[in-house]
Design an enzyme around this catalytic site. Structure first.
Site, PDB file in Angstrom:
ATOM      1  N   CYS A 206       0.981  -1.262  -0.014  1.00 47.22           N
ATOM      2  CA  CYS A 206      -0.001  -0.093   0.098  1.00 47.22           C
ATOM      3  C   CYS A 206       1.014   1.274  -0.071  1.00 47.22           C
ATOM      4  CB  CYS A 206      -0.755  -0.082   1.166  1.00 47.22           C
ATOM      5  SG  CYS A 206      -2.005   1.567   1.292  1.00 47.22           S
ATOM      6  N   HIS A 234       4.113  -8.795  13.085  1.00 50.21           N
ATOM      7  CA  HIS A 234       3.309  -8.539  12.105  1.00 50.21           C
ATOM      8  C   HIS A 234       4.014  -8.196  10.745  1.00 50.21           C
ATOM      9  CE1 HIS A 234       0.361  -6.247   9.730  1.00 50.21           C
ATOM     10  NE2 HIS A 234      -0.476  -6.846  10.451  1.00 50.21           N
ATOM     11  N   GLU A 236       3.791  -6.242   8.164  1.00 51.30           N
ATOM     12  CA  GLU A 236       4.003  -4.559   8.089  1.00 51.30           C
ATOM     13  C   GLU A 236       5.161  -4.223   9.000  1.00 51.30           C
ATOM     14  OE1 GLU A 236       0.716  -2.037   8.122  1.00 51.30           O
ATOM     15  OE2 GLU A 236       2.198  -0.421   8.678  1.00 51.30           O
ATOM     16  N   CYS A 304      -3.431   4.963   9.275  1.00 52.77           N
ATOM     17  CA  CYS A 304      -3.986   5.416   7.921  1.00 52.77           C
ATOM     18  C   CYS A 304      -5.325   5.951   8.018  1.00 52.77           C
ATOM     19  CB  CYS A 304      -3.775   4.230   6.811  1.00 52.77           C
ATOM     20  SG  CYS A 304      -4.989   3.067   7.000  1.00 52.77           S
ATOM     21  N   SER A 332      -5.997 -10.450  11.226  1.00 55.12           N
ATOM     22  CA  SER A 332      -5.994  -8.911  10.500  1.00 55.12           C
ATOM     23  C   SER A 332      -6.117  -7.954  11.734  1.00 55.12           C
ATOM     24  CB  SER A 332      -7.101  -8.895   9.916  1.00 55.12           C
ATOM     25  OG  SER A 332      -7.626  -7.389   9.594  1.00 55.12           O
ATOM     26  N   SER A 333      -4.912  -7.367  11.804  1.00 57.25           N
ATOM     27  CA  SER A 333      -4.629  -6.347  12.975  1.00 57.25           C
ATOM     28  C   SER A 333      -5.703  -5.050  12.938  1.00 57.25           C
ATOM     29  CB  SER A 333      -3.216  -5.649  12.572  1.00 57.25           C
ATOM     30  OG  SER A 333      -2.992  -4.457  13.546  1.00 57.25           O
TER      31      SER A 333
HETATM   32  O1  0CH Z   1      -4.754  -5.082   9.459  1.00 54.92           O
HETATM   33  P1  0CH Z   1      -3.324  -5.810   8.878  1.00 54.92           P
HETATM   34  O2  0CH Z   1      -2.311  -4.979   8.944  1.00 54.92           O
HETATM   35  O3  0CH Z   1      -3.147  -7.180   9.793  1.00 54.92           O
HETATM   36  O4  0CH Z   1      -3.775  -6.230   7.728  1.00 54.92           O
HETATM   37  P2  0CH Z   1      -5.112  -6.711   6.639  1.00 54.92           P
HETATM   38  O5  0CH Z   1      -6.043  -7.113   7.589  1.00 54.92           O
HETATM   39  O6  0CH Z   1      -4.483  -7.059   5.545  1.00 54.92           O
HETATM   40  O7  0CH Z   1      -5.852  -4.999   6.258  1.00 54.92           O
HETATM   41  C1  0CH Z   1      -5.222  -4.364   5.263  1.00 54.92           C
HETATM   42  C2  0CH Z   1      -4.174  -3.588   5.650  1.00 54.92           C
HETATM   43  C3  0CH Z   1      -2.939  -3.718   4.890  1.00 54.92           C
HETATM   44  C4  0CH Z   1      -1.534  -3.056   5.109  1.00 54.92           C
HETATM   45  O8  0CH Z   1      -1.803  -1.818   5.704  1.00 54.92           O
HETATM   46 FE1  SF4 Z   2      -3.372   0.991   3.344  1.00 51.87          FE
HETATM   47 FE2  SF4 Z   2      -4.498   1.677   5.333  1.00 51.87          FE
HETATM   48 FE3  SF4 Z   2      -5.450  -0.035   3.726  1.00 51.87          FE
HETATM   49 FE4  SF4 Z   2      -3.488  -0.453   5.158  1.00 51.87          FE
HETATM   50  S1  SF4 Z   2      -5.602  -0.154   5.883  1.00 51.87           S
HETATM   51  S2  SF4 Z   2      -3.902  -1.023   2.982  1.00 51.87           S
HETATM   52  S3  SF4 Z   2      -2.333   1.401   4.989  1.00 51.87           S
HETATM   53  S4  SF4 Z   2      -5.111   2.047   3.033  1.00 51.87           S
END
Ligand code: 0CH
Ligand code: SF4
Length: 418
Positions: A206, A234, A236, A304, A332-333
């Site tokens: 992202c 994690h 990220e 974000c 999923s954080s």
């Molecule tokens: O919330 P996290 O970071 O575990 O990721 P997700 O559930 O795949 O949501 C999208 C966020 C991806 C990076 O910010």
């Molecule tokens: Fe990007 Fe925020 Fe979505 Fe993560 S949660 S992919 S940083 S817009």
């Protein structure tokens, strides 16, 4: 119902319980059973093999082993619940009775759903998922993806079905193959490894995660100790730490911030994971600032817009509800943060991958249900939850929108058209 009704069509182990997708009266229209998925979830947790299909609605003198109920449904109509166990399988009969009884006990009563908005896919997730879809269209399967493209089981399963191959590390990717990096970002070491192996990389990191990487390089480059606020392990965090590993320390909470020792307390900067809780993170930054008064940070917050908006939207409804359901996967954080946020508002909350995860006990006395979804959870899953809840009785659904999102990101250049 005869035992032969439970024979498996494909010769596999026979499903011992039939869950009604409709109840069929001898005369009159079929009664829909949209809550069958809830019953099926309960049977799955009990380890009972099952499948769905229509069940005849018994008249007076109910048939042995067949459990049915018809009650007030949505929009002034009726809805039903039904299960039938193979007559030669007492254990299946017991599982069917327990599951049916539990869901019957909470069916037929009116409820309200307060739907938080924004919820579900953010711009970064839309972009990452589309990058894999485009790569599959352009190159054909297999397309390799390092880690889960986003942390959602449904997204991963659907892409797998179309030919994406998810791997933990690049050594599982054949030399030269097309490889997508997930939305969570990767360290420079992973980029270097991909180059060494001549992989055709499509980087779906992202842009808002890439921004944090750039800050890490900038802060480390000016000689600061970089404090990264985030969760150990994690993906990220692993990626961001990798930008300046020798100058970066990870801090997970205010206690660790207060106890942090650095070489030069006058030269400390902080960064954060993009998907943290806004309120909790403010406390960690405060603790860091107490310890290092000259602390510097990003110009605008690293948490974000999508994470922030989903938390604000849920905060606006959580206290008015008896139960909060957050659609999202366990890793999923940002989704887990939504569950914790609702709990901080004093409302019991649960993370669900989909409707089958809902437990009947959660709905006891829950007249108002708050519903949201993490940034990686597809909107269709929210629709499926609402459809299942509609199968339990009259349901009103009201959306509460706190802000409208217009953010869009262009696709990674290798899969961009035109
Ligand atoms: O919330 P996290 O970071 O575990 O990721 P997700 O559930 O795949 O949501 C999208 C966020 C991806 C990076 O910010
Ligand atoms: Fe990007 Fe925020 Fe979505 Fe993560 S949660 S992919 S940083 S817009």
């Amino acid at each position: 119902m005869p035992t032969s009704d439970f024979d498996a069509a494909d010769g596999g182990p026979p499903p011992r319980v039939l869950v009604a997708d409709a109840l069929l009266p001898a005369d009159g229209p079929a009664v829909p059973c949209p809550a069958g998925v809830l019953l099926a979830g309960e049977l799955a947790r009990a380890g009972a093999a099952h499948r769905s299909g229509p069940i005849p609605l018994p008249g007076p003198g109910t048939e042995e082993g067949v459990l049915t109920a018809v009650f007030d449904g949505p929009d002034g109509g009726t809805a039903g619940l039904g299960a039938a166990a193979a007559p030669d399988d007492p254990a299946a009969g017991e599982a069917a009775r327990a599951a049916f009884g539990a869901w019957r006990a909470v069916a037929g009563v009116p409820r309200r759903v307060l739907l938080a908005a924004p919820r579900s896919f953010c711009a970064g997730v839309e972009r990452a998922v589309e990058a894999v879809e485009r790569a599959l269209e352009q190159h054909g399967p297999p397309v390799y993806v390092r880690k889960q493209i986003v942390h959602n089981s449904r997204v991963v399963a659907e892409l797998e079905e179309r030919g994406a191959v998810f791997v933990d590390e690049l050594d599982a990717v054949p030399e030269g193959a097309v490889t997508v990096f997930s939305a969570h970002g990767v360290s420079p070491a992973v980029h270097a490894e991909a180059e060494r192996r001549r992989l055709g990389v499509i980087d779906a990191t992202c842009p808002l995660v890439s921004k944090v990487h750039a800050e890490a390089r900038r802060f480390a480059g000016r000689g600061d100790t970089v404090v990264l606020i985030g969760h150990a392990g994690h993906e990220e965090v692993e990626g961001t730490l990798g930008e300046a590993p020798e100058r970066t320390v990870l801090v997970e909470n205010a206690e660790q911030a207060a106890a942090l020792e650095v070489d030069d307390p006058g030269r400390v900067s902080y960064l954060t994971q993009t998907t943290l809780a806004v309120d909790e993170t403010a406390g960690v930054v405060d603790a860091l600032r107490d310890r290092f008064p000259e602390l510097r940070g990003p110009d605008s917050a690293d948490i974000c817009y999508a994470t922030t908006n989903r938390q604000e939207a849920l905060s606006a409804i959580a206290a008015e509800t008896d139960l909060v359901l957050v659609v999202g996967s366990g890793n999923s954080s940002n989704s887990v943060r939504l569950v914790e946020l609702a709990e901080r508002h004093g409302t019991p909350a649960h993370l669900i991958d989909g409707p089958a995860d809902i437990r009947p006990g959660w709905l006891e006395g829950a007249a108002a249900i708050g519903l949201t979804a993490g940034a990686s959870a597809p909107p269709a899953l929210v629709d499926e939850v609402i459809a299942a809840l509609r199968g339990l009785g009259p349901l009103s659904v009201t959306e509460h929108e706190t802000t409208r999102e217009t953010v869009r990101f262009s696709l990674p250049s290798p899969v961009r058209r035109g």
